[in-house]
Design an enzyme around this catalytic site. Structure first.
Site, mmCIF file in Angstrom:
data_model
loop_
_atom_site.group_PDB
_atom_site.id
_atom_site.type_symbol
_atom_site.label_atom_id
_atom_site.label_comp_id
_atom_site.label_asym_id
_atom_site.label_seq_id
_atom_site.Cartn_x
_atom_site.Cartn_y
_atom_site.Cartn_z
ATOM 1 N N TYR A 220 1.203 -1.408 -0.125
ATOM 2 C CA TYR A 220 0.018 -0.116 0.152
ATOM 3 C C TYR A 220 1.056 1.193 0.309
ATOM 4 C CZ TYR A 220 -3.801 -3.579 0.932
ATOM 5 O OH TYR A 220 -4.414 -4.138 1.777
ATOM 6 N N GLU B 121 5.371 16.739 -0.169
ATOM 7 C CA GLU B 121 4.967 16.326 -1.213
ATOM 8 C C GLU B 121 3.534 15.921 -1.016
ATOM 9 O OE1 GLU B 121 3.109 17.956 -4.818
ATOM 10 O OE2 GLU B 121 5.611 18.560 -4.790
ATOM 11 N N GLU C 40 -4.684 17.358 -0.761
ATOM 12 C CA GLU C 40 -5.732 18.239 -2.407
ATOM 13 C C GLU C 40 -6.480 17.093 -2.870
ATOM 14 O OE1 GLU C 40 -2.495 18.754 -5.672
ATOM 15 O OE2 GLU C 40 -2.288 20.427 -4.957
ATOM 16 N N LYS D 14 -5.255 24.377 -0.040
ATOM 17 C CA LYS D 14 -4.118 23.442 -0.861
ATOM 18 C C LYS D 14 -2.869 24.757 -1.125
ATOM 19 C CE LYS D 14 -7.738 21.616 -3.951
ATOM 20 N NZ LYS D 14 -7.873 21.072 -5.137
ATOM 21 N N ASP D 15 -2.960 26.066 -1.308
ATOM 22 C CA ASP D 15 -1.717 26.609 -0.857
ATOM 23 C C ASP D 15 -0.788 26.697 -0.247
ATOM 24 O OD1 ASP D 15 -3.494 27.459 -3.457
ATOM 25 O OD2 ASP D 15 -3.795 29.737 -2.561
#
Length: 136
Positions: free
Chosen positions: A28, A81, A88, A106-107
């Site tokens: 996973y 990341e 997101e 998100k920003d």
């Protein structure tokens, strides 16, 4: 049913099941990493930068401590990341239409990746610049 105490061994069939779950967890995790590489352009850029950094480290014969710092920087960028990708996807699931708070979430997550990437570049400069200058 309550789980067995930590001092009681699991029955044989449950031990095999636990082992399979443990191994499946790796599957996973790799799947999640691969999803991020496949779907996020910036992650592909980070992977390319990591390959260049490791290759430069090998070419320049950087020390083990310097390699450790490079790997910490690479891993930090990968982790941020991936967390950005998680956020997101969750925001898109919770708010399929535009919402100003979703944009802020998100920003901010993207900003965390940017800050980590800048830090990694600075670490790279501290490590690679002296080695590169010694070549000339």
């Amino acid at each position: 049913m309550l789980p067995p105490s930590s001092f009681e061994p699991l029955p044989q069939h449950e031990q095999k099941s636990e082992w399979r779950k443990f191994i499946a967890g790796f599957s996973y995790a790799f799947s999640g990493f691969w999803y991020t590489v496949r779907t996020q352009r910036n992650m592909r850029v980070h992977v390319l930068a990591a390959i260049v950094a490791v290759g430069a480290g090998i070419y320049l014969h950087i020390s083990a401590i310097e390699f450790a710092l490079i790997f910490i920087a690479i891993t930090g960028v990968f982790i941020t990341e991936m967390i950005n990708t998680v956020l997101e996807v969750c925001v898109d699931l919770a708010s399929p239409t535009y919402h100003p708070l979703a944009k802020i979430a998100k920003d901010v997550a993207a900003g965390a990746v940017l800050v980590n990437a800048i830090l990694s570049v600075i670490i790279g400069l501290f490590i690679f610049l002296p080695h590169l200058l010694a070549l000339f």
